[in-house]
Design a protein around this motif. Structure first.
Motif, short mmCIF file in Angstrom:
data_model
loop_
_atom_site.label_atom_id
_atom_site.label_comp_id
_atom_site.label_asym_id
_atom_site.label_seq_id
_atom_site.Cartn_x
_atom_site.Cartn_y
_atom_site.Cartn_z
N CYS A 1 0.86 -1.18 0.00
CA CYS A 1 0.00 0.00 0.00
C CYS A 1 0.90 1.23 0.00
CB CYS A 1 -0.90 -0.01 1.23
SG CYS A 1 -1.77 1.57 1.46
N CYS B 1 0.51 3.14 3.59
CA CYS B 1 0.93 2.63 4.90
C CYS B 1 2.05 1.61 4.79
CB CYS B 1 -0.25 2.04 5.66
SG CYS B 1 -0.97 0.61 4.88
N LEU C 1 -3.92 -7.07 3.63
CA LEU C 1 -4.93 -6.05 3.93
C LEU C 1 -6.26 -6.48 3.32
CD1 LEU C 1 -2.75 -2.92 3.15
CD2 LEU C 1 -3.54 -3.62 5.41
N HIS D 1 -7.16 4.72 2.30
CA HIS D 1 -6.80 5.82 3.21
C HIS D 1 -7.49 7.07 2.71
CE1 HIS D 1 -3.36 3.67 5.12
NE2 HIS D 1 -3.39 3.01 3.99
#
Ligand SMILES: [Zn+2]
Ligand SMILES: [Zn+2]
Length: 187
Positions: A153, A156, A163, A169
């Motif tokens: 990602c 992050c 995930l 986000h």
């Protein structure tokens, strides 16, 4: 200036082939099967053969009129990291080698450039340059742990495999909102 620098090859070096047992008669053959430790820096930035790992040489040396033809395969383990997620990659590589090494002062030696055809150094052949070229060509410049690796990602840094599918986000930290606005204006 002498055309050849004196041989500096060590016949006991693992990637030096010794042709003293090979008659200089076209058609004469010798096989070379051995496992040798890999030299350092055998690879590209993200992936390569670890130094000292076992390289499996399965080669044959054949006398031809102008020199010795070396052909066969070299295989060994490769280790590196995924270009998308940095996970460790453990794999193996097998390369094909086919290289003519001209006798010193043969017509081939005299009429070709040093980088066109390999050269014998006395009775010895330095296999390392051809091996390096073949291995580096065979390695992926952007190695992946698997073909469809989704990577990390970008926000992050967690592997997307770990995930949930709806991971996102959307919340922008208000302290950074102004900055992202700024970045956008600059583009
Ligand atoms: Zn990956
Ligand atoms: Zn994230």
């Amino acid at each position: 200036m002498p055309k050849h620098t004196p041989t500096s090859l060590d016949p006991r070096s693992p990637l030096v082939l010794d042709t003293r047992e090979l008659p200089r008669r076209p058609g004469a053959l010798r096989t070379v099967k051995r496992v040798v430790p890999a030299p350092s820096d055998l690879g590209v930035e993200l992936i390569g053969v670890p130094e000292g790992a076992g390289l499996d040489l399965d080669l044959r040396m054949e006398s031809v009129s102008e020199g010795v033809l070396v052909s066969g395969t070299v295989s060994g383990p490769i280790r590196g990291e995924c270009g998308r997620c940095l996970r460790e990659i453990n794999d193996s590589v097998t390369v094909t080698i086919q290289e003519l090494y001209a006798y010193q002062n043969s017509t081939t030696d005299v009429t070709t450039e040093e980088d066109e055809v390999g050269r014998m150094q006395g009775d010895l052949i330095d296999l390392e340059p051809a091996l390096r070229d073949a291995v580096v060509l065979a390695l992926p410049t952007n190695p992946l742990c698997r073909e469809d690796c989704p990577g990390l990602c970008p926000d992050c840094g967690v592997h997307l495999d770990d995930l949930p599918a709806d991971h996102s986000h959307q919340q922008i930290d208000p302290r950074w909102a102004g900055l992202s606005q700024l970045t956008r204006t600059e583009e």
